[in-house]
Design a protein around this motif. Structure first.
Motif, mmCIF file in Angstrom:
data_model
loop_
_atom_site.group_PDB
_atom_site.id
_atom_site.type_symbol
_atom_site.label_atom_id
_atom_site.label_comp_id
_atom_site.label_asym_id
_atom_site.label_seq_id
_atom_site.Cartn_x
_atom_site.Cartn_y
_atom_site.Cartn_z
ATOM 1 N N THR A 66 0.842 -1.198 0.000
ATOM 2 C CA THR A 66 0.000 0.000 0.000
ATOM 3 C C THR A 66 0.873 1.242 0.000
ATOM 4 O OG1 THR A 66 -1.710 -1.178 1.241
ATOM 5 C CG2 THR A 66 -1.838 1.220 1.223
ATOM 6 N N GLN A 67 0.515 2.227 -0.820
ATOM 7 C CA GLN A 67 1.308 3.443 -0.944
ATOM 8 C C GLN A 67 0.458 4.586 -1.468
ATOM 9 O OE1 GLN A 67 3.950 2.554 -4.717
ATOM 10 N NE2 GLN A 67 3.164 0.674 -3.789
ATOM 11 N N GLU A 68 1.028 5.781 -1.442
ATOM 12 C CA GLU A 68 0.368 6.960 -1.970
ATOM 13 C C GLU A 68 0.961 7.278 -3.346
ATOM 14 O OE1 GLU A 68 -2.188 8.709 -0.192
ATOM 15 O OE2 GLU A 68 -2.018 6.787 0.853
ATOM 16 N N GLN A 69 0.099 7.576 -4.297
ATOM 17 C CA GLN A 69 0.557 7.895 -5.659
ATOM 18 C C GLN A 69 -0.047 9.224 -6.101
ATOM 19 O OE1 GLN A 69 -1.146 6.025 -9.356
ATOM 20 N NE2 GLN A 69 0.892 5.117 -9.532
ATOM 21 N N ARG A 70 0.795 10.057 -6.730
ATOM 22 C CA ARG A 70 0.275 11.283 -7.318
ATOM 23 C C ARG A 70 0.039 11.019 -8.808
ATOM 24 N NH1 ARG A 70 -0.068 15.903 -5.078
ATOM 25 N NH2 ARG A 70 1.627 15.518 -3.587
ATOM 26 N N PRO A 71 -1.212 11.061 -9.257
ATOM 27 C CA PRO A 71 -1.517 10.769 -10.660
ATOM 28 C C PRO A 71 -0.911 11.798 -11.610
ATOM 29 C CG PRO A 71 -3.486 10.662 -9.296
ATOM 30 C CD PRO A 71 -2.418 11.303 -8.475
ATOM 31 N N SER A 72 -0.838 11.422 -12.866
ATOM 32 C CA SER A 72 -0.374 12.331 -13.913
ATOM 33 C C SER A 72 -1.312 13.527 -14.025
ATOM 34 C CB SER A 72 -0.332 11.592 -15.253
ATOM 35 O OG SER A 72 -0.223 12.507 -16.328
ATOM 36 N N LYS A 73 -0.735 14.691 -14.343
ATOM 37 C CA LYS A 73 -1.573 15.869 -14.535
ATOM 38 C C LYS A 73 -2.438 15.727 -15.786
ATOM 39 C CE LYS A 73 2.034 18.503 -16.999
ATOM 40 N NZ LYS A 73 2.853 19.737 -16.979
ATOM 41 N N TYR A 74 -2.149 14.722 -16.627
ATOM 42 C CA TYR A 74 -2.969 14.447 -17.808
ATOM 43 C C TYR A 74 -3.963 13.307 -17.549
ATOM 44 C CZ TYR A 74 -0.634 17.630 -21.008
ATOM 45 O OH TYR A 74 -0.174 18.770 -21.647
ATOM 46 N N SER A 75 -4.229 13.021 -16.275
ATOM 47 C CA SER A 75 -5.207 11.984 -15.953
ATOM 48 C C SER A 75 -6.620 12.535 -16.094
ATOM 49 C CB SER A 75 -4.983 11.496 -14.515
ATOM 50 O OG SER A 75 -5.299 12.525 -13.601
ATOM 51 N N ALA A 76 -7.600 11.633 -15.963
ATOM 52 C CA ALA A 76 -9.011 12.030 -16.087
ATOM 53 C C ALA A 76 -9.637 12.373 -14.745
ATOM 54 C CB ALA A 76 -9.800 10.914 -16.761
ATOM 55 N N ILE A 77 -8.829 12.482 -13.711
ATOM 56 C CA ILE A 77 -9.343 12.837 -12.389
ATOM 57 C C ILE A 77 -9.949 14.237 -12.431
ATOM 58 C CG2 ILE A 77 -8.669 13.334 -10.007
ATOM 59 C CD1 ILE A 77 -6.526 11.201 -10.297
ATOM 60 N N LYS A 78 -11.081 14.407 -11.753
ATOM 61 C CA LYS A 78 -11.750 15.706 -11.748
ATOM 62 C C LYS A 78 -11.264 16.573 -10.585
ATOM 63 C CE LYS A 78 -16.035 14.695 -14.231
ATOM 64 N NZ LYS A 78 -17.515 14.754 -14.189
ATOM 65 N N ILE A 79 -10.920 17.815 -10.898
ATOM 66 C CA ILE A 79 -10.567 18.830 -9.912
ATOM 67 C C ILE A 79 -11.577 19.956 -10.066
ATOM 68 C CG2 ILE A 79 -8.781 20.369 -9.043
ATOM 69 C CD1 ILE A 79 -7.973 17.443 -8.906
ATOM 70 N N ASN A 80 -12.395 20.169 -9.033
ATOM 71 C CA ASN A 80 -13.466 21.177 -9.102
ATOM 72 C C ASN A 80 -14.370 20.952 -10.317
ATOM 73 O OD1 ASN A 80 -12.467 22.533 -6.799
ATOM 74 N ND2 ASN A 80 -10.971 23.634 -8.068
ATOM 75 N N GLY A 81 -14.656 19.681 -10.590
ATOM 76 C CA GLY A 81 -15.568 19.331 -11.672
ATOM 77 C C GLY A 81 -14.960 19.319 -13.060
ATOM 78 N N LEU A 103 -2.744 17.813 -7.906
ATOM 79 C CA LEU A 103 -3.551 16.593 -7.856
ATOM 80 C C LEU A 103 -3.346 15.909 -6.514
ATOM 81 C CD1 LEU A 103 -3.424 17.098 -10.997
ATOM 82 C CD2 LEU A 103 -3.754 14.651 -11.228
ATOM 83 N N PRO A 104 -4.419 15.535 -5.849
ATOM 84 C CA PRO A 104 -4.286 14.892 -4.533
ATOM 85 C C PRO A 104 -3.680 13.499 -4.657
ATOM 86 C CG PRO A 104 -6.562 14.794 -5.292
ATOM 87 C CD PRO A 104 -5.823 15.672 -6.269
ATOM 88 N N LEU A 105 -2.969 13.097 -3.615
ATOM 89 C CA LEU A 105 -2.419 11.751 -3.569
ATOM 90 C C LEU A 105 -3.559 10.742 -3.459
ATOM 91 C CD1 LEU A 105 0.531 12.309 -1.079
ATOM 92 C CD2 LEU A 105 0.714 11.943 -3.545
ATOM 93 N N ARG A 106 -3.347 9.565 -4.045
ATOM 94 C CA ARG A 106 -4.339 8.497 -3.980
ATOM 95 C C ARG A 106 -3.689 7.268 -3.368
ATOM 96 N NH1 ARG A 106 -8.328 9.044 -8.356
ATOM 97 N NH2 ARG A 106 -8.228 6.829 -8.779
ATOM 98 N N THR A 107 -4.440 6.572 -2.530
ATOM 99 C CA THR A 107 -3.936 5.333 -1.942
ATOM 100 C C THR A 107 -4.130 4.194 -2.935
ATOM 101 O OG1 THR A 107 -4.472 6.081 0.294
ATOM 102 C CG2 THR A 107 -4.137 3.722 -0.025
ATOM 103 N N ILE A 108 -3.046 3.517 -3.266
ATOM 104 C CA ILE A 108 -3.100 2.392 -4.202
ATOM 105 C C ILE A 108 -2.436 1.183 -3.555
ATOM 106 C CG2 ILE A 108 -3.069 3.902 -6.222
ATOM 107 C CD1 ILE A 108 -0.092 3.008 -6.600
ATOM 108 N N ARG A 160 1.510 4.644 -15.782
ATOM 109 C CA ARG A 160 2.530 5.587 -16.260
ATOM 110 C C ARG A 160 3.117 6.382 -15.100
ATOM 111 N NH1 ARG A 160 -1.274 10.226 -18.872
ATOM 112 N NH2 ARG A 160 -3.251 9.368 -18.187
ATOM 113 N N SER A 161 2.305 6.666 -14.099
ATOM 114 C CA SER A 161 2.817 7.366 -12.919
ATOM 115 C C SER A 161 3.678 6.431 -12.067
ATOM 116 C CB SER A 161 1.658 7.922 -12.099
ATOM 117 O OG SER A 161 0.921 8.861 -12.862
ATOM 118 N N LEU A 162 3.325 5.154 -12.036
ATOM 119 C CA LEU A 162 4.156 4.169 -11.347
ATOM 120 C C LEU A 162 5.532 4.094 -12.005
ATOM 121 C CD1 LEU A 162 4.589 1.796 -9.362
ATOM 122 C CD2 LEU A 162 3.531 0.296 -11.088
#
Length: 311
Positions: free
Chosen positions: A129-144, A159-164, A192-194
């Protein structure tokens, strides 16, 4: 048509495009997918048809297995080979001997590439288990808004860290400057972030050059179908609807209990349900087969979120 099957998405199209292809071939209006694949990636894309689309939410957490290739030499803004070469951040601590240019990379003789054993040992350190910061070109929504939309406009966002969870990672091929890994990981992991983080830990720039998803939950690449096979065989290759939720434990209901389910009533915990656990979900079977998903409360079983599929 109700059911589910693994589609072998080719590279160069979106997951939405893949759904459109399957819709045209099978002539099914109600169709969807789980586990979005990037356009450059290929591999397993579970497709849901008809009433089976109601089950997509129960598959979002499936572990996934990928085979990915990385090339040492440069970082890119997208963290894959579709992007533009960029200078690394100051905290990447790159080894001496690397000079990154905007359109090429020069590696002089003072650089000693990692050995197979060194690379394997580093990969092993990523298991768990670890924290990952996704790529800034990911599809994650920031403020919609999707992160990649900000990136394309040059607007910086954090981009917020995500637990993976990385349950397995292994080196399957290596010939500098390329290496290939096989990874089994939790939903939400960005490969790709990994690879970016692996290269940072090595102190050598690198970027993902290819990505294949070989398994999603119970679906694997060996049992996936290309568009031509779907055209040829049609619904003959479609799995029964309950195949998508085979990871859930099973409960059987009789005709009286089934009628109660249809009426929206909860089922008291009887001896046949004594093995069930509060808050857990179950695939239910009536006299004629699969009927839907039940969720255990403290003292009863009820149809989960009004989802019901007649058997």
């Amino acid at each position: 048509m109700d059911g589910v099957f693994p589609f072998l998405k080719p590279p160069g199209i979106t997951s939405h495009d893949a759904v459109g292809i399957c819709r045209r071939i099978l002539k099914e209006k109600r169709i969807g997918h789980s586990g979005t694949l990037d356009p450059m990636a290929y591999g397993v894309l579970p497709i849901f048809l008809g009433k089976a689309t109601r089950l997509i939410e129960y598959t979002d957490g499936f572990d996934k297995t990928y085979v990915a290739e990385c090339k040492f030499g440069t970082f890119t803004d997208t963290e894959d080979s579709t992007g533009q070469a960029v200078l690394p951040d100051d905290n990447m601590n790159l080894v001496e001997g690397i000079t990154i240019l905007h359109d090429s990379t020069e590696i002089n003789e003072s650089l000693r590439p990692p050995t197979w054993n060194e690379l394997t040992a580093l990969l092993d350190s990523f298991v768990g288990t670890q924290e990952q910061r996704p790529s800034k070109y990911s599809a994650i929504k920031i403020n919609g808004v999707r992160a990649y939309e900000y990136a394309r406009k040059g607007i910086p966002v954090e981009l917020p860290l995500r637990t993976i969870i990385i349950s397995n990672i292994e080196l399957v091929a290596y010939g500098f400057p390329y290496f290939t890994i096989r990874v089994t990981c939790s939903s939400g992991t960005y490969i790709r972030s990994l690879l970016r983080d692996i290269c940072i830990r090595l102190g050598i720039p690198g970027t993902m050059t290819s990505l294949a998803r070989t398994a999603v939950g119970p679906f694997d690449i060996q049992s996936s179908y290309i568009a031509e096979e779907l055209t040829l065989h049609g619904e003959k290759i479609v799995f029964p609807t309950d195949h998508a939720v085979s990871h859930l434990s099973k409960v059987d209901v009789d005709s009286v209990q089934l009628k109660m389910m249809v009426q929206g009533k909860e089922l008291p915990i009887v001896e046949a349900f004594s093995h069930t656990v509060p808050s857990e979900k179950y695939r239910a079977y009536g006299p004629n087969g699969f009927v839907g998903i039940l969720k255990r409360t403290k003292n009863s079983l009820k149809v989960d979120k009004n989802i019901f599929i007649e058997g």
